[in-house]
Design a protein around this motif. Structure first.
Motif, mmCIF file in Angstrom:
data_model
loop_
_atom_site.group_PDB
_atom_site.id
_atom_site.type_symbol
_atom_site.label_atom_id
_atom_site.label_comp_id
_atom_site.label_asym_id
_atom_site.label_seq_id
_atom_site.Cartn_x
_atom_site.Cartn_y
_atom_site.Cartn_z
ATOM 1 N N ALA A 223 -23.639 -26.056 -46.035
ATOM 2 C CA ALA A 223 -23.182 -27.176 -45.218
ATOM 3 C C ALA A 223 -21.664 -27.314 -45.292
ATOM 4 C CB ALA A 223 -23.847 -28.466 -45.682
ATOM 5 N N THR A 224 -21.099 -27.067 -46.469
ATOM 6 C CA THR A 224 -19.653 -27.134 -46.641
ATOM 7 C C THR A 224 -18.956 -26.070 -45.782
ATOM 8 O OG1 THR A 224 -19.920 -27.929 -48.908
ATOM 9 C CG2 THR A 224 -17.759 -27.037 -48.313
ATOM 10 N N GLY A 226 -20.185 -24.672 -43.105
ATOM 11 C CA GLY A 226 -20.362 -25.013 -41.693
ATOM 12 C C GLY A 226 -19.412 -26.100 -41.239
ATOM 13 N N ALA A 227 -19.151 -27.063 -42.128
ATOM 14 C CA ALA A 227 -18.258 -28.163 -41.783
ATOM 15 C C ALA A 227 -16.822 -27.694 -41.619
ATOM 16 C CB ALA A 227 -18.332 -29.254 -42.846
ATOM 17 N N ARG A 228 -16.467 -26.601 -42.331
ATOM 18 C CA ARG A 228 -15.100 -26.095 -42.268
ATOM 19 C C ARG A 228 -14.914 -25.078 -41.156
ATOM 20 N NH1 ARG A 228 -13.400 -23.098 -46.302
ATOM 21 N NH2 ARG A 228 -11.248 -23.802 -46.254
#
Length: 229
Positions: A223-224, A226-228
């Protein structure tokens, strides 16, 4: 720019992936040893490769099973590790466009890091490769994976105590090699650090079960990333 023909695309994909398939076979043998230690027969190991066809996911599932995670924990860990395949198949929308559902499902099943990367690299060089190329590479690599994992299982059956000979370390070495191949540079530092921090905090500080924290760490790390993106 060459137009892809059905037969030419298929055999070109199978040919181009052979060097990568040879490398996959190395850790396929290691996985076969691991799966045999988890109680799978050589036939079951080969069938798992064809039905699941997700090397890193199969490895982590078997490792979690050996660690006592149970069926649910092992499956969840494997699914989380392979979330990236959703992005891979999504990037192949034009390859599957206009095809029957069963061809799309078959192509998505065979889509892996290696044949996906080869397809993109071929297009970048101006080759008109598509569905047939993806299928050819996928089937060739699946054959290499299933054959090597089955061979690893047979090899384990012939050895009374693989751990006593230190052969079980082959899995550790193979997993390190897989992790290294996934490293893309400094941009991966934060997601990897977050994953490690979540696992460490959960296991060492909170006393949570390691197999669940590994799955959670992988999910939060993904998720980290993907967020970046």
């Amino acid at each position: 720019m060459r137009t892809e023909q059905s037969g030419d695309g298929f055999w070109a994909g199978a040919r181009d992936i052979l060097p990568l398939a040879a490398g996959v076979s190395v850790y396929g043998l290691a996985f076969g040893l691991l799966a045999a230690q988890a109680g799978f027969s050589p036939l079951q190991i080969g069938a798992m490769g064809a039905l699941v066809y997700a090397g890193s996911s199969q490895i982590i599932m078997s490792q979690q099973w050996l660690a006592g995670a149970g069926f649910a924990g092992s499956v969840v860990a494997g699914l989380i590790l392979n979330l990236r395949l959703l992005l891979i198949t999504a990037s192949l929308r034009d390859v599957f466009a206009g095809r029957p559902w069963w061809q799309t499902a078959f192509g998505a099943h065979l889509a892996a890091d290696e044949n996906w990367a080869l397809l993109l690299a071929g297009r970048a060089r101006g080759r008109r490769v598509g569905y047939a190329y993806l299928i050819g590479g996928g089937l060739a690599q699946m054959a290499a994976w299933c054959g090597s994992t089955t061979a690893g299982g047979l090899f384990a059956e012939a050895i009374p105590d693989p751990r006593g000979l230190g052969i079980d370390f082959a899995f550790t070495a193979a997993f390190i090699a897989i992790a290294r191949s996934l490293w893309r540079g400094r941009s991966d530092l934060l997601p990897w650090f977050v994953s490690v921090a979540v696992v460490f905090a959960g296991v060492k500080l909170a006393g949570a079960p390691a197999h669940w924290m590994l799955a959670l760490g992988g999910l939060i790390g993904a998720a980290t990333a993907g967020a970046r993106a």
